[in-house]
Design a protein around this motif. Structure first.
Motif, PDB file in Angstrom:
ATOM      1  N   LEU A  43      11.291  26.149  37.250  1.00 24.90           N
ATOM      2  CA  LEU A  43      10.170  25.639  38.048  1.00 24.90           C
ATOM      3  C   LEU A  43      10.554  25.273  39.477  1.00 24.90           C
ATOM      4  CD1 LEU A  43       8.381  23.445  35.348  1.00 24.90           C
ATOM      5  CD2 LEU A  43       7.745  25.721  36.170  1.00 24.90           C
ATOM      6  N   MET A  44      11.748  24.708  39.691  1.00 25.02           N
ATOM      7  CA  MET A  44      12.120  24.345  41.062  1.00 25.02           C
ATOM      8  C   MET A  44      12.362  25.569  41.934  1.00 25.02           C
ATOM      9  SD  MET A  44      12.476  22.156  43.447  1.00 25.02           S
ATOM     10  CE  MET A  44      12.181  20.665  42.514  1.00 25.02           C
ATOM     11  N   PRO A  45      13.135  26.579  41.485  1.00 28.10           N
ATOM     12  CA  PRO A  45      13.236  27.799  42.304  1.00 28.10           C
ATOM     13  C   PRO A  45      11.870  28.459  42.540  1.00 28.10           C
ATOM     14  CG  PRO A  45      14.980  27.771  40.672  1.00 28.10           C
ATOM     15  CD  PRO A  45      14.050  26.640  40.333  1.00 28.10           C
ATOM     16  N   ALA A  46      11.017  28.465  41.493  1.00 31.75           N
ATOM     17  CA  ALA A  46       9.697  29.091  41.632  1.00 31.75           C
ATOM     18  C   ALA A  46       8.854  28.389  42.693  1.00 31.75           C
ATOM     19  CB  ALA A  46       8.978  29.078  40.289  1.00 31.75           C
ATOM     20  N   MET A  47       9.075  27.081  42.876  1.00 30.53           N
ATOM     21  CA  MET A  47       8.305  26.319  43.860  1.00 30.53           C
ATOM     22  C   MET A  47       8.465  26.890  45.266  1.00 30.53           C
ATOM     23  SD  MET A  47       8.890  22.436  45.193  1.00 30.53           S
ATOM     24  CE  MET A  47      10.233  23.028  46.244  1.00 30.53           C
ATOM     25  N   PHE A  48       9.694  27.243  45.626  1.00 31.09           N
ATOM     26  CA  PHE A  48       9.934  27.759  46.976  1.00 31.09           C
ATOM     27  C   PHE A  48       9.178  29.073  47.210  1.00 31.09           C
ATOM     28  CE2 PHE A  48      13.723  25.098  46.281  1.00 31.09           C
ATOM     29  CZ  PHE A  48      13.630  24.281  47.401  1.00 31.09           C
ATOM     30  N   PHE A  49       9.180  29.935  46.209  1.00 28.60           N
ATOM     31  CA  PHE A  49       8.478  31.210  46.366  1.00 28.60           C
ATOM     32  C   PHE A  49       6.960  31.010  46.364  1.00 28.60           C
ATOM     33  CE2 PHE A  49      12.601  32.279  44.364  1.00 28.60           C
ATOM     34  CZ  PHE A  49      13.137  32.984  45.440  1.00 28.60           C
ATOM     35  N   ALA A  50       6.500  29.964  45.656  1.00 28.36           N
ATOM     36  CA  ALA A  50       5.070  29.640  45.698  1.00 28.36           C
ATOM     37  C   ALA A  50       4.664  29.175  47.099  1.00 28.36           C
ATOM     38  CB  ALA A  50       4.754  28.559  44.665  1.00 28.36           C
ATOM     39  N   ILE A  51       5.501  28.334  47.709  1.00 28.82           N
ATOM     40  CA  ILE A  51       5.218  27.875  49.080  1.00 28.82           C
ATOM     41  C   ILE A  51       5.252  29.051  50.048  1.00 28.82           C
ATOM     42  CG2 ILE A  51       6.100  26.451  50.981  1.00 28.82           C
ATOM     43  CD1 ILE A  51       7.176  24.513  48.836  1.00 28.82           C
ATOM     44  N   GLU A  52       6.184  29.972  49.811  1.00 25.69           N
ATOM     45  CA  GLU A  52       6.370  31.099  50.718  1.00 25.69           C
ATOM     46  C   GLU A  52       5.173  32.048  50.726  1.00 25.69           C
ATOM     47  OE1 GLU A  52      10.358  33.520  52.021  1.00 25.69           O
ATOM     48  OE2 GLU A  52       9.823  33.550  49.907  1.00 25.69           O
ATOM     49  N   THR A  53       4.341  32.001  49.670  1.00 28.23           N
ATOM     50  CA  THR A  53       3.140  32.858  49.658  1.00 28.23           C
ATOM     51  C   THR A  53       2.146  32.458  50.743  1.00 28.23           C
ATOM     52  OG1 THR A  53       1.906  31.450  48.109  1.00 28.23           O
ATOM     53  CG2 THR A  53       3.355  33.148  47.150  1.00 28.23           C
ATOM     54  N   LYS A  54       2.229  31.197  51.209  1.00 24.31           N
ATOM     55  CA  LYS A  54       1.311  30.645  52.222  1.00 24.31           C
ATOM     56  C   LYS A  54      -0.116  30.529  51.691  1.00 24.31           C
ATOM     57  CE  LYS A  54       4.054  32.741  55.917  1.00 24.31           C
ATOM     58  NZ  LYS A  54       4.039  33.580  57.144  1.00 24.31           N
ATOM     59  N   VAL A  55      -0.269  30.639  50.374  1.00 28.48           N
ATOM     60  CA  VAL A  55      -1.575  30.442  49.728  1.00 28.48           C
ATOM     61  C   VAL A  55      -1.624  28.999  49.253  1.00 28.48           C
ATOM     62  CG1 VAL A  55      -3.124  31.148  47.878  1.00 28.48           C
ATOM     63  CG2 VAL A  55      -1.689  32.860  49.043  1.00 28.48           C
ATOM     64  N   TYR A  56      -2.585  28.230  49.738  1.00 25.16           N
ATOM     65  CA  TYR A  56      -2.593  26.785  49.530  1.00 25.16           C
ATOM     66  C   TYR A  56      -2.530  26.407  48.054  1.00 25.16           C
ATOM     67  CZ  TYR A  56      -4.127  21.928  49.659  1.00 25.16           C
ATOM     68  OH  TYR A  56      -4.207  20.574  49.473  1.00 25.16           O
ATOM     69  N   TRP A  57      -3.410  26.966  47.223  1.00 26.60           N
ATOM     70  CA  TRP A  57      -3.481  26.523  45.824  1.00 26.60           C
ATOM     71  C   TRP A  57      -2.245  26.946  45.055  1.00 26.60           C
ATOM     72  CZ3 TRP A  57      -3.305  29.754  41.619  1.00 26.60           C
ATOM     73  CH2 TRP A  57      -3.568  31.114  41.840  1.00 26.60           C
ATOM     74  N   ILE A  58      -1.628  28.068  45.409  1.00 23.30           N
ATOM     75  CA  ILE A  58      -0.388  28.478  44.750  1.00 23.30           C
ATOM     76  C   ILE A  58       0.739  27.505  45.110  1.00 23.30           C
ATOM     77  CG2 ILE A  58       1.391  30.277  44.630  1.00 23.30           C
ATOM     78  CD1 ILE A  58      -0.775  32.357  44.985  1.00 23.30           C
ATOM     79  N   ALA A  59       0.788  27.103  46.375  1.00 27.09           N
ATOM     80  CA  ALA A  59       1.799  26.137  46.804  1.00 27.09           C
ATOM     81  C   ALA A  59       1.615  24.799  46.092  1.00 27.09           C
ATOM     82  CB  ALA A  59       1.725  25.942  48.314  1.00 27.09           C
ATOM     83  N   VAL A  60       0.365  24.350  45.945  1.00 24.92           N
ATOM     84  CA  VAL A  60       0.089  23.085  45.254  1.00 24.92           C
ATOM     85  C   VAL A  60       0.533  23.152  43.800  1.00 24.92           C
ATOM     86  CG1 VAL A  60      -1.737  21.561  44.414  1.00 24.92           C
ATOM     87  CG2 VAL A  60      -1.804  22.399  46.760  1.00 24.92           C
ATOM     88  N   VAL A  61       0.135  24.207  43.089  1.00 28.16           N
ATOM     89  CA  VAL A  61       0.504  24.353  41.679  1.00 28.16           C
ATOM     90  C   VAL A  61       2.019  24.447  41.530  1.00 28.16           C
ATOM     91  CG1 VAL A  61       0.367  25.868  39.665  1.00 28.16           C
ATOM     92  CG2 VAL A  61      -1.682  25.391  41.008  1.00 28.16           C
ATOM     93  N   GLY A  62       2.668  25.218  42.401  1.00 24.88           N
ATOM     94  CA  GLY A  62       4.105  25.375  42.331  1.00 24.88           C
ATOM     95  C   GLY A  62       4.835  24.063  42.517  1.00 24.88           C
ATOM     96  N   MET A  63       4.418  23.267  43.488  1.00 25.60           N
ATOM     97  CA  MET A  63       5.091  22.001  43.740  1.00 25.60           C
ATOM     98  C   MET A  63       4.810  20.979  42.640  1.00 25.60           C
ATOM     99  SD  MET A  63       5.253  19.615  47.166  1.00 25.60           S
ATOM    100  CE  MET A  63       6.254  20.787  48.077  1.00 25.60           C
TER     101      MET A  63
END
Length: 456
Positions: free
Chosen positions: A315-335
């Motif tokens: 989950l922690m590595p996945a968080m960075f790639f979620a933020i990198e998408t620049k899609v707000y809801w994906i970044a929120v869910v990832g974090m």
């Protein structure tokens, strides 16, 4: 660990929570300011922005370098004169240093004296928080009812997400200011607010009683002249294992200090947008964190730790790639998902580590372990992440590093629990040794003059 029948356990837990909230608020606002403005305010404008940010993060690290010093100083005082007085001193020190940062002139006004003054005040902050965490955990856990020390210590742990949340909300509100005003004076407001919070914390802490474990140590004259020497001579393996348990809790600096800088400067997130993402994750942390203490209280602690830490590898590595998408809801869910495992672990770890040292050196042992990890890992986390990003231009190396933090913590925790006891309802090896000392003291007491010893 001795419990009490009056309202002391509840008062101690609330005081630990409020005190650590204030201390961590002070500590976290520095991280946000370091990510957002310190590179511009306290360093020359001729520097490359990436270098200025790196230097700013190095001043952040100065506080972590100072934390073991605070752990040694206040661990010594806490084991010699008691938990309460020590915690009052740490709170005052933190408040003075934080307010001082809010009043410190920038590079444009005083040149190189500006970063020098910033580092000095950050060091004072580090010394204060270095003595705070161990004492707050102990004032709650040692005052707790029997077999509930881990649950009560979770109150002290709740101060971290609450302080972080307060710091984030203040900066989130200030993000509405135009950038020139924010850089000129707006960032100073969170630091100046600290003075008011410290007064509140002082009122609450001055009303506390000393925990029974410490009263017994003082009454029976079992205090150690130099607690740190006792810890290093007899418990050095426990200190190293306990320090190794803690890297995973410092991944919070990956997702706040570093990620805030990376997302706003490299990915194009607005400051307010990304602070909003962090606020959402902190709310999740506040809600889920106590569940870790409940989990370890009710089952084999080794199994509980595995359930909490293993998901972090993904989950922690996945968080960075979620933020990198620049899609707000994906970044929120990832974090938010990445926040849950290490938050639950943090909720339990204070109470677990408080069990592994004898009462007479518990403050020193706990503080030394925590701050040793902070020195090596905590402040270095955003520095490491920024260096990897600068060197590779990719977030992949940062993601791998975050997973390694979890691996080290899991291995060391299993080793520590196998050595000291892994059932929360049973006495740890250190607590059994404390009972043995109580029995010996009773046997040495003159006939007819037996000492009354609290139940442990």
């Amino acid at each position: 660990m001795a419990g009490q029948n009056n309202g002391q356990p509840r008062r101690a837990a609330i005081a630990a929570f409020i005190g650590t909230t204030i201390e961590w608020y002070d500590f976290y606002i520095y991280g946000f300011a370091a990510a957002l403005v310190f590179g511009k305010v306290f360093f020359s404008s001729t520097l490359d922005p990436g270098i200025a940010t790196l230097l700013s993060f190095l001043t952040l690290w100065a506080g972590f370098v100072a934390r073991p010093i605070g752990g040694l100083i206040f661990g010594h005082l806490g084991d010699r004169i008691g938990r309460k007085t020590t915690l009052v001193i740490t709170l005052v020190m933190m408040g003075v240093a934080t307010t001082g940062i809010g009043l410190l002139p920038g590079y444009a006004q005083i040149g190189a004296w500006a970063p020098a003054g910033l580092v000095l005040l950050r060091v004072i902050q580090g010394i204060a928080v270095g003595g705070e965490w161990g004492g707050a955990v102990l004032i709650a856990s040692e005052s707790a009812p029997r077999n509930k020390s881990i649950l009560y210590s979770a109150f002290a742990q709740q101060g971290s997400p609450t302080g972080n949340l307060l710091a984030t909300l203040v900066f989130f509100a200030l993000s509405a200011l135009p950038t020139p005003e924010f850089v000129t004076w707006g960032w100073r407001i969170p630091f100046l607010l600290s003075a008011t919070l410290v007064i509140l914390g002082m009122v609450i802490r001055l009303k506390l009683e000393e925990p029974e474990d410490m009263k017994r140590v003082i009454k029976q004259k079992q205090t150690v002249k130099l607690p740190v020497l006792e810890v290093l001579r007899k418990h050095w393996v426990i200190v190293l294992l306990a320090a190794g348990v803690l890297p995973v809790i410092h991944v919070t600096y990956f997702k706040t200090t570093f990620a805030l800088s990376w997302a706003t400067k490299e990915l194009g997130y607005s400051q307010g947008t990304f602070l909003g993402i962090i606020v959402t994750a902190l709310v999740v942390q506040f809600i889920t964190q106590p569940l870790g203490a409940l989990l370890v209280q009710r089952m084999d602690m080794r199994k509980a730790v595995c359930l909490m830490v293993l998901p972090e590898f993904i989950l922690m590595p996945a968080m960075f790639f979620a933020i990198e998408t620049k899609v707000y809801w994906i970044a929120v869910v990832g974090m938010c998902l990445a926040t849950i495992p290490h938050s639950m672990f943090y909720g339990a770890v204070g109470g677990i580590l408080a069990r592994v040292f004898p009462a007479k050196v518990r403050y020193t042992g706990l503080s030394l372990s925590y701050q040793l990890c902070s020195l090596v890992v905590g402040g270095g986390t955003p520095v490491l992440a920024q260096w990897v990003l600068n060197s590779t231009g990719s977030i992949t190396g940062v993601a791998i590093a975050s997973a390694l933090y979890a691996l080290v913590s899991l291995v060391c925790m299993i080793a520590l629990l196998n050595r000291t006891g892994f059932i929360a309802a049973e006495l740890s090896t250190a607590e059994q040794a404390d009972i043995g000392e109580v029995a010996e003291e009773e046997n040495r007491a003159p006939e007819g003059g037996r000492k009354t010893v609290p139940v442990v």
